[in-house]
Design an enzyme around this catalytic site. Structure first.
Site, PDB file in Angstrom:
ATOM      1  N   ASP A 133       0.805  -1.227   0.000  1.00 49.82           N
ATOM      2  CA  ASP A 133       0.000   0.000   0.000  1.00 49.82           C
ATOM      3  C   ASP A 133       0.836   1.274   0.000  1.00 49.82           C
ATOM      4  O   ASP A 133       0.299   2.358  -0.239  1.00 49.82           O
ATOM      5  CB  ASP A 133      -0.951   0.014   1.209  1.00 49.82           C
ATOM      6  CG  ASP A 133      -2.049  -1.030   1.059  1.00 49.82           C
ATOM      7  OD1 ASP A 133      -2.534  -1.203  -0.069  1.00 49.82           O
ATOM      8  OD2 ASP A 133      -2.397  -1.674   2.065  1.00 49.82           O
ATOM      9  N   ASP A 192      -5.327  -5.631  -6.154  1.00 51.72           N
ATOM     10  CA  ASP A 192      -5.170  -4.195  -5.853  1.00 51.72           C
ATOM     11  C   ASP A 192      -3.739  -3.723  -6.104  1.00 51.72           C
ATOM     12  O   ASP A 192      -3.497  -2.568  -6.437  1.00 51.72           O
ATOM     13  CB  ASP A 192      -5.496  -3.889  -4.378  1.00 51.72           C
ATOM     14  CG  ASP A 192      -6.549  -4.778  -3.761  1.00 51.72           C
ATOM     15  OD1 ASP A 192      -6.749  -5.907  -4.245  1.00 51.72           O
ATOM     16  OD2 ASP A 192      -7.165  -4.359  -2.772  1.00 51.72           O
TER      17      ASP A 192
HETATM   18  N1  GLY Z   1      -6.817  -2.261  -1.175  1.00 50.67           N
HETATM   19  C1  GLY Z   1      -7.911  -2.560  -0.371  1.00 50.67           C
HETATM   20  C2  GLY Z   1      -9.254  -2.301  -0.950  1.00 50.67           C
HETATM   21  O1  GLY Z   1      -9.473  -2.125  -2.124  1.00 50.67           O
HETATM   22  O2  GLY Z   1     -10.160  -2.307  -0.153  1.00 50.67           O
END
Ligand code: GLY
Length: 410
Positions: A133, A192
């Site tokens: 992230d 993601d």
């Molecule tokens: N990256 C986490 C989400 O999309 O909730």
């Protein structure tokens, strides 16, 4: 109008040919009046929604004054942002929203707020990578800040963040370890994570190592081969063997079931593969993004905004996810920009406009209900968290989609 009446009176007292000439002028004036009174053009409706977004962002900025606390969600039944600390995965979106609002308006007070909320996040680039992230956290904040201001100090933070993210790369698997803290999984990679490759691609072109490009390209390739299913739906999480790197299986974390289609996952894939094609020129990445977008469109319900998971068995009562719609719209606008074929271009642009138009209705815009821009996003349904509420990344990608559309139309 008063002038028009005067003109008609004057005309009535003149000769036939002059009267004909006057009639023409009156018709022209009537036409001009009609144009001015017709419903707003597409461009001006985008501008109006952007202006609404800017006002909401400005009022939120006046309410949140601890620069190391970032708005993340407005819990159900509440009317104020709940904030999180710098290490939360969503911490880069609020500064990003501020940068987009500044970009849309040129308002210097928004630029100052964006700087104040961006700068504390530098510590994320310096620490060891907790997870993938770091890309969201740094690219949405410093990335937009650098793009809009050219501040060299921001560039240094981004280069450092890219190197930190790259430490999670596992060459045996050929992908970044998305969640190292989840020890119950061996090496995991989530859909993601495609979004965070943009930081690596950017760094490799801006003074960072060529290896960052290679890592990003290989990660996208591994994701394409494993997390993208043969019907062009996607797994949320891929589990990999750490000894020989093979793909063990796909599972879900935030979706309904391992083999269901979590809407936001599909949206991350559309955007991530379009961006990876932009950066590498690879035709297979472009094809993947297009097919993921086609599947996303084919699964949309009648009102055009996805449920949180397309396979929720209680679909008519399932909550929506406006964030997935906003992310998918950005990905489709990226596709529209990259494609050469006019028909394809128009197909993805129209699909993005349909999503944006729907999000711009009173059903999805918060209007005066609370300080967010959009209502109805779903963060983590299986955990019972953030269901059908405003979430900051929906606002971020909605502002991005509006700005992309405005640029595309210029
Ligand atoms: N990256 C986490 C989400 O999309 O909730």
């Amino acid at each position: 109008m008063i002038q028009r009446i005067k003109l008609v009176k004057t005309c009535a007292a003149t000769s036939t040919s002059t009267r004909w000439f006057c009639k023409e002028i009156v018709s022209c004036l009537a036409l001009l009046c009609l144009i001015a009174c017709t419903p707003q053009s597409k461009e001006s409706s985008i501008d109006q929604t952007l202006a609404f977004g800017v006002e909401k962002v400005k009022s939120s900025a006046n309410m949140i004054t601890s620069y190391d606390r970032m708005p993340r969600r407005i819990p159900a039944g509440e009317t104020e942002w709940q904030t999180v600390g710098l290490h939360d995965w969503t911490s880069g979106f609020w500064p990003g929203v501020l940068w987009y609002a500044y970009e849309a308006s040129g308002d210097e007070s928004l630029k100052q707020a964006a700087e104040k909320f961006t700068e504390p996040l530098a510590i994320i680039a310096q620490s060891t990578a907790d997870d993938h992230d770091i890309g969201f956290q740094i690219y949405c904040s410093f990335g937009n800040g650098y793009r809009l201001t050219g501040n060299e100090a921001y560039k240094a933070v981004m280069l450092q963040a890219a190197d930190t993210l790259a430490t999670l790369y596992n060459p045996i698997v050929g992908s970044i370890h998305s969640w190292p803290k989840k020890k119950e999984f061996p090496h995991n990679t989530i859909i993601d994570n495609m979004m965070n490759l943009e930081l690596l691609f950017w760094a490799s072109k801006n003074g960072g190592s060529q290896q960052l490009y290679e890592i990003a390209e290989q990660h996208a390739e591994t994701t394409r081969k494993t997390l993208v299913r043969s019907d062009f739906t996607t797994y949320h999480v891929g589990l990999f063997d750490t000894l020989d790197g093979h793909f063990i299986k796909g599972i879900t974390h935030q979706g309904y079931a391992d083999d269901s289609q979590w809407a936001r996952g599909q949206a991350w894939g559309i955007y991530g593969f379009a961006m990876s094609h932009r950066e590498t020129g690879r035709a297979d990445f472009l094809e993947t993004s297009k097919k993921l977008a086609d599947v996303f469109m084919s699964l949309l319900p009648e009102d055009g905004i996805p449920y949180w998971d397309f396979n929720d068995p209680d679909i008519s009562h399932a909550p929506k996810d406006a964030s997935a719609a906003a992310i998918a719209a950005c990905g489709m606008l990226e596709l529209a920009e990259l494609l050469d074929d006019p028909q394809e271009k128009s197909k993805y642009k129209s699909a993005a406009i349909a999503l944006i138009d729907r999000l711009s209705t009173d059903e999805y815009l918060s209007r005066a209900q609370n300080p967010a821009i959009l209502l109805h996003s779903t963060g983590h349904k299986p955990k019972g968290k953030e269901i059908d509420v405003p979430i900051i990344y929906a606002d971020y990608y909605f502002m991005e989609a509006l700005l992309r559309l405005r640029k595309l139309d210029k």
